[in-house]
Enzyme design. Structure first.
Site, PDB file in Angstrom:
ATOM      1  N   SER A  14       0.861  -1.178   0.000  1.00 17.69           N
ATOM      2  CA  SER A  14       0.000   0.000   0.000  1.00 17.69           C
ATOM      3  C   SER A  14       0.901   1.233   0.000  1.00 17.69           C
ATOM      4  CB  SER A  14      -0.938  -0.039   1.214  1.00 17.69           C
ATOM      5  OG  SER A  14      -1.747   1.112   1.265  1.00 17.69           O
ATOM      6  N   TYR A  21      -5.213   8.340  -6.054  1.00 18.83           N
ATOM      7  CA  TYR A  21      -4.180   7.384  -5.651  1.00 18.83           C
ATOM      8  C   TYR A  21      -4.415   6.913  -4.215  1.00 18.83           C
ATOM      9  CZ  TYR A  21       0.315   5.438  -4.287  1.00 18.83           C
ATOM     10  OH  TYR A  21       1.305   4.603  -3.802  1.00 18.83           O
ATOM     11  N   LYS A  28      -5.308   3.068  -2.578  1.00 17.25           N
ATOM     12  CA  LYS A  28      -4.559   2.420  -1.505  1.00 17.25           C
ATOM     13  C   LYS A  28      -5.427   2.224  -0.254  1.00 17.25           C
ATOM     14  CE  LYS A  28      -0.775   1.805  -3.771  1.00 17.25           C
ATOM     15  NZ  LYS A  28      -0.361   0.426  -4.133  1.00 17.25           N
TER      16      LYS A  28
END
Length: 284
Positions: free
Chosen positions: A136, A151, A155
């Site tokens: 992650s 983004y 994650k």
């Protein structure tokens, strides 16, 4: 850890993935590694050892992933450690990024990882053993980065399903570890690994400043040593009781505690509102 163990590593042609593959091979492990281009991967790793199986894989295509897993088991007989490392960064304001740009980031970072999980789990369940590392980011624990909303969302998704996977896989003797690095000195902030908006909006000066800082000032000056990061990963893989959450880097450690304290502050400041929303107890 038994050096006869077989590792399956995605996104292995550069960055942490490449460092990991090289350290594993130097340590005598057997490694299947994936990249979009197998020849590029061979050149990057620089070995033709019998312990190394380079694989060209399109992580967005489940049949391609299935073929890679089948080839790994055919070659080595098993898979012991899976490292879902493939992914890329995307910087841009939420308003700036198109639906296609956002979805593509999810396709690789989220659905690509899920494709691997679905294909390796039958093998790990049959063995009643295994360890899955999902890479992650500290951006998967705190989203307080203007310009990194999509983004971070990918994650956050990885962290969420990884926690559920850990609970589901425990019964089969399979461990899951979420790895949340801070800034490490890899190619992650270069143009090949960090996408930018096709149609930037002039008003988002803060986002442009963050983008410029990452591409120009931070890139090449990250405090984290990737070789130490992957050594830590190999060490954790040997632990009998590995962590579910593994943060890497002083910056990740500090940012995680900032998030924890911010949540704690909101909980306590707004406790009266939070706990006031239940039904009143029925009269006795």
């Amino acid at each position: 850890m038994d050096t006869q163990n077989v590792w399956f590593v995605t996104g292995a042609s550069k960055g942490l993935g490449l460092s990991l593959v090289k350290q594993l091979l130097n340590g005598g492990y057997r490694v299947a590694a994936t990249s979009r281009n197998a020849d590029e991967l061979r050149r990057a790793v620089g070995t033709s050892s019998d312990d190394f199986l380079p694989l060209a894989v399109d992580l967005k295509t489940e049949s391609s992933v299935a073929d890679a897993v089948e080839k790994t088991v055919s070659r080595f007989g098993r898979i012991d450690v899976v490292v879902n490392n493939a992914g890329y960064g995307l910087v841009g304001g939420l308003e700036e990024l198109s639906d296609a740009e956002a979805r593509e980031n999810f396709e690789v970072n989220v659905f690509g990882t899920l494709n691997v999980i679905r294909q390796v789990m039958p093998q790990l369940r049959a063995q009643q053993s295994g360890h899955i590392f999902n890479i992650s980011s500290i951006g998967g624990f705190t989203g307080a980065f203007p310009g990194f909303g999509i983004y971070c969302a990918t994650k956050f998704a990885v962290e969420g399903f990884s926690e559920s996977l850990s609970a589901e896989a425990k019964a089969f003797g399979i461990n899951v570890t979420i790895v949340s690095p801070g800034y490490f000195r890899t190619e992650f902030l270069t143009s090949g690994s960090l996408a930018v908006p096709q149609n930037p909006i002039e008003a988002y000066q803060t986002v442009r400043e963050v983008q410029a800082a990452h591409q120009q000032q931070i890139n090449g000056n990250q405090p984290g040593d990737p070789e130490k990061a992957v050594a830590a990963l190999i060490r954790v893989a040997s632990e009998a009781n590995p962590p579910l959450h593994l943060f890497l880097g002083q910056d990740a450690y500090d940012l995680a505690y900032q998030k924890i304290e911010a949540v704690r502050n909101d909980l306590e400041t707004w406790k009266d509102v939070t706990v006031s929303t239940g039904f009143e107890p029925a009269n006795a």
